[in-house]
Scaffold this active site. Structure first.
Site, short mmCIF file in Angstrom:
data_model
loop_
_atom_site.label_atom_id
_atom_site.label_comp_id
_atom_site.label_asym_id
_atom_site.label_seq_id
_atom_site.Cartn_x
_atom_site.Cartn_y
_atom_site.Cartn_z
N ILE A 77 1.41 21.12 15.51
CA ILE A 77 1.21 20.48 16.80
C ILE A 77 -0.28 20.52 17.11
CG2 ILE A 77 1.80 20.54 19.28
CD1 ILE A 77 4.25 20.11 17.55
N TYR A 78 -0.87 19.34 17.31
CA TYR A 78 -2.31 19.29 17.57
C TYR A 78 -2.62 19.83 18.97
CZ TYR A 78 -2.55 15.91 13.65
OH TYR A 78 -2.47 15.28 12.44
N THR A 134 0.87 -1.18 0.00
CA THR A 134 0.00 0.00 0.00
C THR A 134 0.90 1.23 0.00
OG1 THR A 134 0.00 0.28 2.41
CG2 THR A 134 -1.63 -1.27 1.49
N TYR A 176 -8.79 3.49 14.45
CA TYR A 176 -7.57 2.66 14.39
C TYR A 176 -7.47 1.75 15.60
CZ TYR A 176 -2.65 1.42 15.14
OH TYR A 176 -1.48 0.74 15.42
N ALA A 232 -9.71 0.93 17.75
CA ALA A 232 -10.84 -0.01 17.84
C ALA A 232 -10.62 -1.21 16.93
CB ALA A 232 -12.15 0.70 17.49
N HIS A 235 -8.74 12.68 20.61
CA HIS A 235 -7.29 12.55 20.84
C HIS A 235 -7.01 12.00 22.25
CE1 HIS A 235 -3.23 14.83 20.02
NE2 HIS A 235 -3.06 13.57 20.29
N LEU A 248 2.21 -8.14 11.12
CA LEU A 248 2.29 -6.68 11.31
C LEU A 248 1.47 -5.91 10.30
CD1 LEU A 248 5.68 -7.73 11.57
CD2 LEU A 248 5.53 -5.58 12.82
N THR A 296 -8.66 -4.23 6.63
CA THR A 296 -7.31 -4.79 6.78
C THR A 296 -7.06 -5.31 8.19
OG1 THR A 296 -6.32 -3.56 4.99
CG2 THR A 296 -4.84 -4.19 6.77
N LYS A 315 -7.68 -2.37 15.96
CA LYS A 315 -6.59 -3.20 16.52
C LYS A 315 -7.12 -4.00 17.72
CE LYS A 315 -2.79 -3.43 15.49
NZ LYS A 315 -2.06 -4.27 14.49
N THR A 321 -0.76 -2.81 19.57
CA THR A 321 -0.38 -1.48 20.02
C THR A 321 -0.88 -1.21 21.44
OG1 THR A 321 -0.92 0.86 19.64
CG2 THR A 321 -2.43 -0.71 18.73
N ASP A 322 -0.25 -0.26 22.11
CA ASP A 322 -0.76 0.16 23.43
C ASP A 322 -2.05 0.97 23.29
OD1 ASP A 322 0.32 2.51 22.37
OD2 ASP A 322 1.57 2.98 24.11
N GLU A 323 -2.37 1.42 22.06
CA GLU A 323 -3.54 2.29 21.89
C GLU A 323 -4.86 1.57 22.18
OE1 GLU A 323 -3.33 5.02 18.60
OE2 GLU A 323 -1.16 4.87 18.53
N ALA A 358 -1.03 -3.83 8.52
CA ALA A 358 -2.17 -3.09 9.07
C ALA A 358 -2.26 -1.72 8.42
CB ALA A 358 -2.00 -2.91 10.58
#
Ligand code: NAD
Ligand code: TYD
Length: 351
Positions: A214-215, A39, A158, A160, A292, A84, A103, A162, A133-135, A86
């Site tokens: 920077i967000y 991709t 993302y 959710a 965020h 891996l 995916t 994972k 991921t830790d997310e 994703a």
């Protein structure tokens, strides 16, 4: 004499390419099959240094294509899978969540089913390592750390997707006895990082004199690990992790985004021979990312105590190596930021 066949998915991407390199170089007795759809995030340039090795094979395949995946498994008969592949960028998941379901969820289930299909008569010596991921744990407040027992609470499409894939991996163990291990790692950085993510995006923008977006207020916190150290953790868990277990991977290295970008600016000024304080002037606060997560921080005690894992570099060292790599590989950066990247950037950072 081939000792093991290992199928690594997403091996042309950022982390996957480091995992493929680690395995190809460290285990000449293994046959490493890199399965990747190539991709926008997949790039075989990442593997130029090992592509001619006799224990390395590349297969172009899309994990959402169940039939093709079964064919690949039947042809290569892997003993191990390190998964891996994703869709990996939170901002893209906000604009196109379904691509992440396809995916990350359906693709993972296709791989689990294909592994079950060829291994079901004898699980001896087989292993499906799912890289997560830790997310998936959601967000922390000002204190506390994610452990392997922290309840899943994902917030972005993302994370959710994972989290969902992690649940399917465990369901295949509980339902069919598939031998699985899961790693949940913190934010990676290093060579070959695609410049849609914070660190390489800022390196690219400093080189081009563009604003560093920077967000929000920049006080969001991430826990950063050098990508080669993630690849080493995967090697360790793949070989020595307990079947059915999860391992959090991190380096106890938390940074607020604004402080991290200031450190990056400082190192870039030094390396580019510019007066200190030049790049920091490019910092620009922009509108926040929806949903965020405030803070991620990994408790990596289990992998340290059980498997003796420790990162090999400090953040300052890893960042310095990373910047050097980007400065020495500006063609790579130019190639991946031409074409589709420009369009993505315009839409993501408009207004
Ligand atoms: P990446 O976006 O750089 O690479 C993903 C790779 O997967 C690319 O090579 C891409 O071509 C391939 N791919 C995408 N869709 C595919 C499909 N349908 N079929 C086959 N291949 C496909 O991602 P990354 O940052 O290297 O992340 C790799 C894995 O590690 C992901 O599972 C991610 O969730 C996880 N992870 C990433 C981080 C991080 O900080 N980047 C941290 C923890 C875990
Ligand atoms: P990112 O590299 O996208 O990783 P993740 O969202 O998976 O943690 O972002 C890291 C942090 O940097 C995150 O808090 C969002 C923030 N960020 C910005 O402030 N500006 C940007 O342009 C990007 C891409 C991220």
């Amino acid at each position: 004499m081939i000792k093991k066949r290992i199928l690594i998915t997403g091996g042309a991407g950022f982390i996957g390419s480091h995992v493929v390199r680690e395995f190809v170089n460290k285990y000449p007795e293994y046959q490493i099959v890199n399965l990747d759809a190539l991709t926008y995030a997949g790039n075989l340039e990442n593997l130029k240094d090992i592509e001619d090795k006799s224990n390395y094979t590349f297969v172009k395949a899309d994990i959402t294509n169940a039939k093709h995946i079964v064919e690949v498994f039947r042809e290569y008969q892997p003993d191990g899978v390190i998964h891996l592949a994703a869709e990996s960028h939170v901002d893209r998941s906000i604009s196109d969540p379904l691509a992440f379901v396809m995916t990350n969820v359906i693709g993972t289930v296709n791989l689990l089913s294909a592994a079950h299909d060829i291994w079901k008569d004898n699980y001896e010596g087989k292993r499906f390592h799912h890289v997560s991921t830790d997310e998936v744990y959601g967000t922390l407040g000002e204190t506390g750390l994610f452990t392997e027992n922290t309840a899943y609470d994902p917030h972005s499409p993302y994370s959710a997707s994972k989290a969902s894939s992690d649940h399917f991996v465990r369901a295949y163990q509980d339902t069919y006895g598939l031998p699985i291990v899961v790693t949940n790692c913190s934010n990676n950085y290093g060579p070959n990082h695609f410049p849609e993510k914070l660190i390489p995006l800022c390196i690219h923008n400093i080189l081009n004199g563009k604003p560093l977006p920077i967000y929000g207020d920049g006080k969001f916190t991430r826990d950063w690990l050098y990508v080669v150290d993630h690849a080493k953790a995967i090697d360790l868990v793949f070989h020595q992790g307990q079947i059915g277990d999860s391992y959090n991977v991190g380096g106890f290295n938390e940074w607020q985004n604004i402080d991290l970008v200031k450190e990056l600016c400082k190192q870039m000024d030094e390396k580019l021979g510019k007066p200190t304080g030049t790049s920091v002037q490019l910092i620009t606060f922009v509108k926040d990312r929806p949903g965020h997560d405030l803070r991620y921080a990994i408790d990596a005690t289990k992998i340290n105590k059980e498997l003796g894992y420790e990162p090999s570099v400090t953040f300052e060292q890893g960042l310095s190596k990373t910047i050097d790599w980007f400065l020495n590989n500006q063609d790579w950066l130019d190639n991946v930021t031409s074409g589709g990247y420009q369009k993505y950037y315009e839409i993501q950072y408009q207004g």
